[in-house]
Design a protein around this motif. Structure first.
Motif, PDB file in Angstrom:
ATOM      1  N   GLY A 181     -32.829 -22.705  50.460  1.00  0.00           N
ATOM      2  CA  GLY A 181     -33.635 -21.499  50.263  1.00  0.00           C
ATOM      3  C   GLY A 181     -33.218 -20.384  51.206  1.00  0.00           C
ATOM      4  N   ALA A 182     -32.952 -20.728  52.466  1.00  0.00           N
ATOM      5  CA  ALA A 182     -32.527 -19.720  53.444  1.00  0.00           C
ATOM      6  C   ALA A 182     -31.164 -19.141  53.072  1.00  0.00           C
ATOM      7  N   LEU A 183     -30.257 -19.984  52.616  1.00  0.00           N
ATOM      8  CA  LEU A 183     -28.941 -19.494  52.178  1.00  0.00           C
ATOM      9  C   LEU A 183     -29.079 -18.565  50.974  1.00  0.00           C
ATOM     10  N   ALA A 184     -29.920 -18.954  50.035  1.00  0.00           N
ATOM     11  CA  ALA A 184     -30.138 -18.122  48.847  1.00  0.00           C
ATOM     12  C   ALA A 184     -30.778 -16.795  49.240  1.00  0.00           C
ATOM     13  N   ARG A 185     -31.702 -16.833  50.186  1.00  0.00           N
ATOM     14  CA  ARG A 185     -32.363 -15.611  50.645  1.00  0.00           C
ATOM     15  C   ARG A 185     -31.352 -14.655  51.264  1.00  0.00           C
ATOM     16  N   TYR A 186     -30.486 -15.181  52.088  1.00  0.00           N
ATOM     17  CA  TYR A 186     -29.469 -14.354  52.729  1.00  0.00           C
ATOM     18  C   TYR A 186     -28.566 -13.695  51.681  1.00  0.00           C
ATOM     19  N   GLU A 187     -28.109 -14.481  50.719  1.00  0.00           N
ATOM     20  CA  GLU A 187     -27.188 -13.958  49.703  1.00  0.00           C
ATOM     21  C   GLU A 187     -27.861 -12.933  48.792  1.00  0.00           C
ATOM     22  N   VAL A 188     -29.065 -13.219  48.340  1.00  0.00           N
ATOM     23  CA  VAL A 188     -29.776 -12.270  47.480  1.00  0.00           C
ATOM     24  C   VAL A 188     -30.051 -10.985  48.258  1.00  0.00           C
ATOM     25  N   GLY A 189     -30.504 -11.099  49.496  1.00  0.00           N
ATOM     26  CA  GLY A 189     -30.764  -9.923  50.320  1.00  0.00           C
ATOM     27  C   GLY A 189     -29.504  -9.097  50.541  1.00  0.00           C
ATOM     28  N   GLY A 204     -29.186  -5.509  48.886  1.00  0.00           N
ATOM     29  CA  GLY A 204     -29.025  -4.461  49.884  1.00  0.00           C
ATOM     30  C   GLY A 204     -27.758  -3.649  49.662  1.00  0.00           C
ATOM     31  N   GLY A 205     -26.713  -4.295  49.162  1.00  0.00           N
ATOM     32  CA  GLY A 205     -25.463  -3.596  48.882  1.00  0.00           C
ATOM     33  C   GLY A 205     -25.559  -2.644  47.711  1.00  0.00           C
ATOM     34  N   TYR A 206     -26.421  -2.961  46.754  1.00  0.00           N
ATOM     35  CA  TYR A 206     -26.577  -2.116  45.567  1.00  0.00           C
ATOM     36  C   TYR A 206     -27.676  -1.073  45.720  1.00  0.00           C
ATOM     37  N   TRP A 252     -38.393  -7.438  48.975  1.00  0.00           N
ATOM     38  CA  TRP A 252     -39.389  -7.339  47.903  1.00  0.00           C
ATOM     39  C   TRP A 252     -39.002  -8.238  46.727  1.00  0.00           C
ATOM     40  N   LEU A 253     -37.747  -8.151  46.289  1.00  0.00           N
ATOM     41  CA  LEU A 253     -37.290  -8.963  45.159  1.00  0.00           C
ATOM     42  C   LEU A 253     -37.330 -10.449  45.497  1.00  0.00           C
ATOM     43  N   ILE A 254     -36.895 -10.792  46.694  1.00  0.00           N
ATOM     44  CA  ILE A 254     -36.914 -12.193  47.124  1.00  0.00           C
ATOM     45  C   ILE A 254     -38.340 -12.741  47.092  1.00  0.00           C
ATOM     46  N   GLY A 299     -39.958 -26.629  50.447  1.00  0.00           N
ATOM     47  CA  GLY A 299     -38.627 -26.478  51.031  1.00  0.00           C
ATOM     48  C   GLY A 299     -37.918 -25.211  50.598  1.00  0.00           C
ATOM     49  N   PHE A 300     -37.432 -25.188  49.356  1.00  0.00           N
ATOM     50  CA  PHE A 300     -36.630 -24.059  48.880  1.00  0.00           C
ATOM     51  C   PHE A 300     -37.407 -22.741  48.943  1.00  0.00           C
ATOM     52  N   CYS A 301     -38.600 -22.713  48.340  1.00  0.00           N
ATOM     53  CA  CYS A 301     -39.374 -21.461  48.325  1.00  0.00           C
ATOM     54  C   CYS A 301     -39.812 -21.066  49.728  1.00  0.00           C
ATOM     55  N   GLY A 302     -40.118 -22.044  50.558  1.00  0.00           N
ATOM     56  CA  GLY A 302     -40.489 -21.749  51.941  1.00  0.00           C
ATOM     57  C   GLY A 302     -39.339 -21.126  52.718  1.00  0.00           C
ATOM     58  N   GLY A 303     -38.119 -21.589  52.477  1.00  0.00           N
ATOM     59  CA  GLY A 303     -36.949 -21.010  53.129  1.00  0.00           C
ATOM     60  C   GLY A 303     -36.500 -19.710  52.482  1.00  0.00           C
ATOM     61  N   PHE A 304     -36.805 -19.550  51.201  1.00  0.00           N
ATOM     62  CA  PHE A 304     -36.351 -18.381  50.447  1.00  0.00           C
ATOM     63  C   PHE A 304     -37.225 -17.159  50.709  1.00  0.00           C
ATOM     64  N   THR A 305     -38.518 -17.326  50.671  1.00  0.00           N
ATOM     65  CA  THR A 305     -39.425 -16.185  50.863  1.00  0.00           C
ATOM     66  C   THR A 305     -39.721 -16.017  52.345  1.00  0.00           C
TER      67      THR A 305
END
Length: 119
Positions: free
Chosen positions: A16-24, A28-30, A40-42, A71-77
């Motif tokens: 989740g943390a890895l996915a959060r970093y990549e999505v952010g 952020g780049g766009y 907000w999207l995450i 796990g995943f959602c806790g690390g993602f959000t």
């Protein structure tokens, strides 16, 4: 069981943390904007996913729910990023910080409610 629960939560939160970093990073780049679109999207995606996982697995497959929900959602959000982004935005644009905070919390509740209705 406690050892298994901790292991499942740890594995899920790492992804989740890895996915959060990549999505952010991608968002952020766009979206070059003062508004923190990445966080907000995450948080909106994470809310929807958590609602789906709760509806599908909390009762029928609790171990899977631990990995995906806690796990995943806790690390993602992240509430901490929501808080820091709100304060940073408040310093430069009070109205936009209010829009961000209200839409994050309000829409998050609506998303969770709609997902539960759908399931």
């Amino acid at each position: 069981m406690i050892g298994t629960t901790l292991w499942l939560t740890t594995c899920g939160s790492a992804f989740g943390a890895l996915a959060r970093y990549e999505v952010g990073r991608l968002v952020g780049g766009y979206a070059r904007s003062a508004f923190p679109w990445g966080t907000w999207l995450i948080n909106m995606l994470g809310t929807a996913l958590f609602g789906i996982f709760a509806g599908l697995f909390a009762v029928t497959a609790p171990s899977l729910f631990i990995v995906l929900g806690a796990g995943f959602c806790g690390g993602f959000t992240t509430f901490s990023a929501l808080s820091v982004d709100t304060i940073a935005l408040f310093r430069t644009n009070r109205m936009l910080s209010l829009v961000y905070l209200v839409s994050s919390l309000g829409l998050g509740l609506v998303v969770a409610w709609l997902v539960q209705l759908w399931l």
